[in-house]
Scaffold this motif. Sequence first.
Motif, PDB file in Angstrom:
ATOM      1  N   ARG A 117     -88.735 -50.214 -39.174  1.00  0.00           N
ATOM      2  CA  ARG A 117     -87.304 -50.176 -38.842  1.00  0.00           C
ATOM      3  C   ARG A 117     -86.547 -51.276 -39.588  1.00  0.00           C
ATOM      4  O   ARG A 117     -85.445 -51.054 -40.092  1.00  0.00           O
ATOM      5  CB  ARG A 117     -87.099 -50.317 -37.341  1.00  0.00           C
ATOM      6  CG  ARG A 117     -85.618 -50.250 -36.967  1.00  0.00           C
ATOM      7  CD  ARG A 117     -85.402 -50.117 -35.512  1.00  0.00           C
ATOM      8  NE  ARG A 117     -85.779 -48.743 -35.160  1.00  0.00           N
ATOM      9  CZ  ARG A 117     -86.199 -48.383 -33.968  1.00  0.00           C
ATOM     10  NH1 ARG A 117     -86.300 -49.254 -33.005  1.00  0.00           N
ATOM     11  NH2 ARG A 117     -86.519 -47.136 -33.712  1.00  0.00           N
ATOM     12  N   THR A 120     -86.462 -50.192 -43.448  1.00  0.00           N
ATOM     13  CA  THR A 120     -85.716 -48.987 -43.838  1.00  0.00           C
ATOM     14  C   THR A 120     -84.445 -48.757 -43.045  1.00  0.00           C
ATOM     15  O   THR A 120     -83.565 -48.033 -43.497  1.00  0.00           O
ATOM     16  CB  THR A 120     -86.599 -47.743 -43.686  1.00  0.00           C
ATOM     17  OG1 THR A 120     -86.925 -47.579 -42.308  1.00  0.00           O
ATOM     18  CG2 THR A 120     -87.851 -47.853 -44.529  1.00  0.00           C
ATOM     19  N   LEU A 122     -84.476 -47.034 -40.408  1.00  0.00           N
ATOM     20  CA  LEU A 122     -84.679 -45.726 -39.780  1.00  0.00           C
ATOM     21  C   LEU A 122     -85.633 -45.855 -38.603  1.00  0.00           C
ATOM     22  O   LEU A 122     -86.512 -46.714 -38.595  1.00  0.00           O
ATOM     23  CB  LEU A 122     -85.274 -44.742 -40.803  1.00  0.00           C
ATOM     24  CG  LEU A 122     -84.414 -44.472 -42.035  1.00  0.00           C
ATOM     25  CD1 LEU A 122     -85.198 -43.652 -43.037  1.00  0.00           C
ATOM     26  CD2 LEU A 122     -83.142 -43.771 -41.639  1.00  0.00           C
TER      27      LEU A 122
END
Length: 162
Positions: A117, A120, A122
């Motif tokens: 996390r 990225t 994401l």
Amino acid sequence: MLHRLTRLTALPRIPLGGGPLQLLLLACSFALAAYAGVRLLADDWSGVALWFVGAALLHDLVLLPLYAVADRAVVRGLGAVRRREWAPYARIPAALSLLLLLLWFPLISGVTERRYRLATGLPADVFLARWLLITAALFGGSALLLVLRLRRAAKCRPPAVH
């Protein structure tokens, strides 16, 4: 007799090389692999070497016996119901699913969720569900191919004489 003997001992001709495009693609793939190897080994060559040795030992000493036993159980179970030819329809999706699990295990298990996390931005909690969906699709597609094969074989079979 001598003619037959020379025919039996003659070595088959093996084609050397391929076309120019094949040779060019092969040279490009070697160049790309060499570039990736140089970049990979530039920072931490001892860590990469240790990872390769560990991966080889893990595969050869732990994983290979496990999936060999599982494959033998599937083949034996299908042999018990006289359907041994169905083994590839279970073997291939299982192998692909396990390969995906092995490649993406840190993200599927959630071990590196925070790190992923941060790197990225994401969420990493989707990998388990996606791996399960891919596994279901692999086994579903394999079952569909088996059903189509059985249906085609049933159509080609002559009617039974009573």
